[in-house]
Design a protein around this motif. Structure first.
Motif, mmCIF file in Angstrom:
data_model
loop_
_atom_site.group_PDB
_atom_site.id
_atom_site.type_symbol
_atom_site.label_atom_id
_atom_site.label_comp_id
_atom_site.label_asym_id
_atom_site.label_seq_id
_atom_site.Cartn_x
_atom_site.Cartn_y
_atom_site.Cartn_z
ATOM 1 N N PHE A 1 0.830 -1.199 0.000
ATOM 2 C CA PHE A 1 0.000 0.000 0.000
ATOM 3 C C PHE A 1 0.866 1.251 0.000
ATOM 4 N N GLU A 2 0.731 2.053 -1.057
ATOM 5 C CA GLU A 2 1.456 3.323 -1.163
ATOM 6 C C GLU A 2 2.965 3.151 -0.973
ATOM 7 N N GLY A 3 3.483 2.063 -1.482
ATOM 8 C CA GLY A 3 4.912 1.845 -1.316
ATOM 9 C C GLY A 3 5.394 0.689 -2.156
ATOM 10 N N VAL A 4 6.654 0.345 -1.984
ATOM 11 C CA VAL A 4 7.282 -0.688 -2.802
ATOM 12 C C VAL A 4 7.696 -1.873 -1.928
ATOM 13 N N PRO A 5 7.308 -3.084 -2.310
ATOM 14 C CA PRO A 5 7.685 -4.267 -1.541
ATOM 15 C C PRO A 5 9.084 -4.748 -1.917
ATOM 16 N N ASP A 6 9.764 -5.387 -1.000
ATOM 17 C CA ASP A 6 11.031 -6.022 -1.340
ATOM 18 C C ASP A 6 11.121 -7.374 -0.643
ATOM 19 N N ILE A 7 12.074 -8.164 -1.102
ATOM 20 C CA ILE A 7 12.281 -9.505 -0.540
ATOM 21 C C ILE A 7 13.642 -9.533 0.132
ATOM 22 N N ARG A 8 13.671 -9.906 1.404
ATOM 23 C CA ARG A 8 14.924 -10.052 2.147
ATOM 24 C C ARG A 8 15.279 -11.537 2.203
ATOM 25 N N VAL A 9 16.501 -11.866 1.794
ATOM 26 C CA VAL A 9 17.005 -13.239 1.872
ATOM 27 C C VAL A 9 18.251 -13.240 2.743
ATOM 28 N N ILE A 10 18.262 -14.085 3.763
ATOM 29 C CA ILE A 10 19.457 -14.258 4.591
ATOM 30 C C ILE A 10 20.328 -15.337 3.945
ATOM 31 N N VAL A 11 21.608 -15.000 3.728
ATOM 32 C CA VAL A 11 22.549 -15.928 3.113
ATOM 33 C C VAL A 11 23.687 -16.186 4.104
ATOM 34 N N PHE A 12 23.951 -17.464 4.357
ATOM 35 C CA PHE A 12 25.007 -17.832 5.302
ATOM 36 C C PHE A 12 25.992 -18.765 4.626
ATOM 37 N N ARG A 13 27.232 -18.328 4.545
ATOM 38 C CA ARG A 13 28.320 -19.081 3.902
ATOM 39 C C ARG A 13 27.925 -19.491 2.480
ATOM 40 N N GLY A 14 27.177 -18.622 1.838
ATOM 41 C CA GLY A 14 26.776 -18.850 0.454
ATOM 42 C C GLY A 14 25.456 -19.561 0.276
ATOM 43 N N TYR A 15 24.858 -20.042 1.375
ATOM 44 C CA TYR A 15 23.595 -20.777 1.307
ATOM 45 C C TYR A 15 22.426 -19.890 1.743
ATOM 46 N N PRO A 16 21.419 -19.709 0.905
ATOM 47 C CA PRO A 16 20.212 -19.009 1.355
ATOM 48 C C PRO A 16 19.543 -19.834 2.457
ATOM 49 N N VAL A 17 19.199 -19.205 3.584
ATOM 50 C CA VAL A 17 18.626 -19.965 4.695
ATOM 51 C C VAL A 17 17.225 -19.518 5.096
ATOM 52 N N MET A 18 16.823 -18.301 4.725
ATOM 53 C CA MET A 18 15.486 -17.834 5.087
ATOM 54 C C MET A 18 15.134 -16.615 4.247
ATOM 55 N N ALA A 19 13.838 -16.444 3.966
ATOM 56 C CA ALA A 19 13.405 -15.321 3.127
ATOM 57 C C ALA A 19 12.078 -14.762 3.617
ATOM 58 N N MET A 20 11.881 -13.469 3.369
ATOM 59 C CA MET A 20 10.586 -12.855 3.661
ATOM 60 C C MET A 20 10.318 -11.719 2.688
ATOM 61 N N LEU A 21 9.035 -11.481 2.445
ATOM 62 C CA LEU A 21 8.573 -10.341 1.662
ATOM 63 C C LEU A 21 8.099 -9.273 2.635
ATOM 64 N N ARG A 22 8.506 -8.019 2.421
ATOM 65 C CA ARG A 22 8.085 -6.922 3.284
ATOM 66 C C ARG A 22 7.110 -6.043 2.513
ATOM 67 N N CYS A 23 5.875 -5.968 3.003
ATOM 68 C CA CYS A 23 4.808 -5.254 2.309
ATOM 69 C C CYS A 23 4.444 -3.984 3.069
ATOM 70 N N SER A 24 4.499 -2.860 2.384
ATOM 71 C CA SER A 24 4.172 -1.591 3.026
ATOM 72 C C SER A 24 2.670 -1.484 3.301
ATOM 73 N N THR A 25 2.318 -0.674 4.292
ATOM 74 C CA THR A 25 0.933 -0.458 4.711
ATOM 75 C C THR A 25 0.703 1.025 4.972
ATOM 76 N N HIS A 26 -0.550 1.366 5.242
ATOM 77 C CA HIS A 26 -0.855 2.739 5.635
ATOM 78 C C HIS A 26 -0.125 3.086 6.932
ATOM 79 N N ASP A 27 -0.108 2.132 7.876
ATOM 80 C CA ASP A 27 0.571 2.363 9.155
ATOM 81 C C ASP A 27 2.063 2.627 8.969
ATOM 82 N N SER A 28 2.682 1.975 7.995
ATOM 83 C CA SER A 28 4.124 2.127 7.792
ATOM 84 C C SER A 28 4.455 3.305 6.875
#
Length: 329
Positions: A163-190
């Motif tokens: 909402f009123e913003g741009v989403p991005d995807i955060r990926v945690i990489v450890f020793r070259g291996y992706p280990v976890m990911a999330m999408l961050r979605c903007s809101t009116h509150d943010s």
């Protein structure tokens, strides 16, 4: 699937958090950041201009850089650059936490329009550029460099998830291996920013499929976007394997053993590296409903042969080993 109290926004003891595999800040700082990230590599990720230059060397796609001002630019120079532009982004090279980023999505006469619909004047932009250069948003408050980037033409799949913003995807990489990911979605509150601490929604993403597995806002689980009412259960990130591969490639690019990669999806160009972070936060665990420590310890237990695998082999391993059955949202 029943989630532990911690992942439903409740309070539990430190012992219980450790039992759940949750990584705390002290452990992150001592066991992972200090141990696996050489200080001499920090300038590559702490300065976005350096990141862009390094990414170009490794053929990692990034948003287009229109101009960069190494020293305090004159008002005339700034206005000459943005005069022909309808859309653009102004940001500090050494900013953190999204501070100092000004996004312009259109023009209204002599005014410039932000994603929220609010307008800023040419004088506002000149003042903002001056604040960036003076170090108002930079790490340590030191004088900074000003970047003007082309606005990413975001993939329309996210239109109803931000909402009123741009989403991005955060990926945690450890020793070259992706280990976890999330999408961050903007809101009116943010206020249109993809910042979880300001009220954005964090959506845990299954590494195997790119499908939403869990979603939270302000630490509490949610099933739909609070502004668009779109159910997160229907969300699947396109070009997922390519996106995860880009994140894994940042290991060679930065030389950092523990890092967070922030990636955006362009309609035509696909995944683009927005920035890399040597000190990624821990909210990704809450977004996924899964502790990070167990995954990191698994990678630490690998033998030398496994750690010497190439990017494609590491991606295939992570997508298989860290696959999660999507939760019914």
């Amino acid at each position: 699937m029943h989630l532990p109290t911690f992942f439903r926004g409740g309070l539990v003891s430190p012992f219980s958090l450790r039992k759940l595999g949750v990584l705390g800040m002290n452990a992150r700082n001592v066991h992972y950041i200090a141990r696996y990230n050489d200080r001499d590599k920090y300038p590559i990720v702490d300065d976005k201009l350096n990141t862009k230059r390094q990414a170009k060397r490794y053929r990692i796609p990034v948003p287009e850089l229109i101009a960069a001002f190494e020293t305090q630019p004159s008002r005339k120079r700034v206005m000459e650059v943005i005069e022909p532009l309808e859309k653009f982004v102004i940001k500090p090279a050494r900013g953190s936490g999204g501070k100092g980023i000004l996004v312009i999505v259109g023009r209204d006469g002599e005014d410039y329009v932000k994603p929220s619909g609010n307008k800023v004047t040419a004088l506002d932009i000149q003042r903002h550029v001056s604040n960036i250069h003076s170090g108002l948003y930079s790490l340590g408050g030191k004088p900074d460099r000003v970047m003007i980037e082309a606005l990413v033409d975001f993939d329309p799949i996210f239109d109803k998830y931000s909402f009123e913003g741009v989403p991005d995807i955060r990926v945690i990489v450890f020793r070259g291996y992706p280990v976890m990911a999330m999408l961050r979605c903007s809101t009116h509150d943010s206020d249109g920013k993809a910042n979880l601490h300001q009220g954005a929604v964090g959506v845990g993403v299954d590494l195997a499929t790119g499908k939403a597995a869990h979603a939270v806002q302000r630490g509490m689980r949610v099933e739909i976007h609070p502004d668009t009412q779109m159910p997160f259960a229907d969300l699947e990130v396109p070009d997922w394997k390519e996106l995860v591969r880009l994140a894994a490639s940042c290991y060679e690019m930065t030389g950092l053993g523990y890092l967070g990669c922030d990636i955006v999806l362009d309609r035509k160009r696909g995944p683009l590296l927005l920035e890399a972070n040597a000190r990624p936060g821990l909210a990704i665990q809450i977004a996924n409903g899964v502790g990070l420590r167990t995954r990191l310890e698994h990678i630490e237990g690998m033998d030398l042969e496994q750690l010497e695998k190439n990017v494609d082999e590491r991606v295939a391993y992570s997508m298989d080993y860290f696959a999660a059955k999507p939760l019914a949202l």
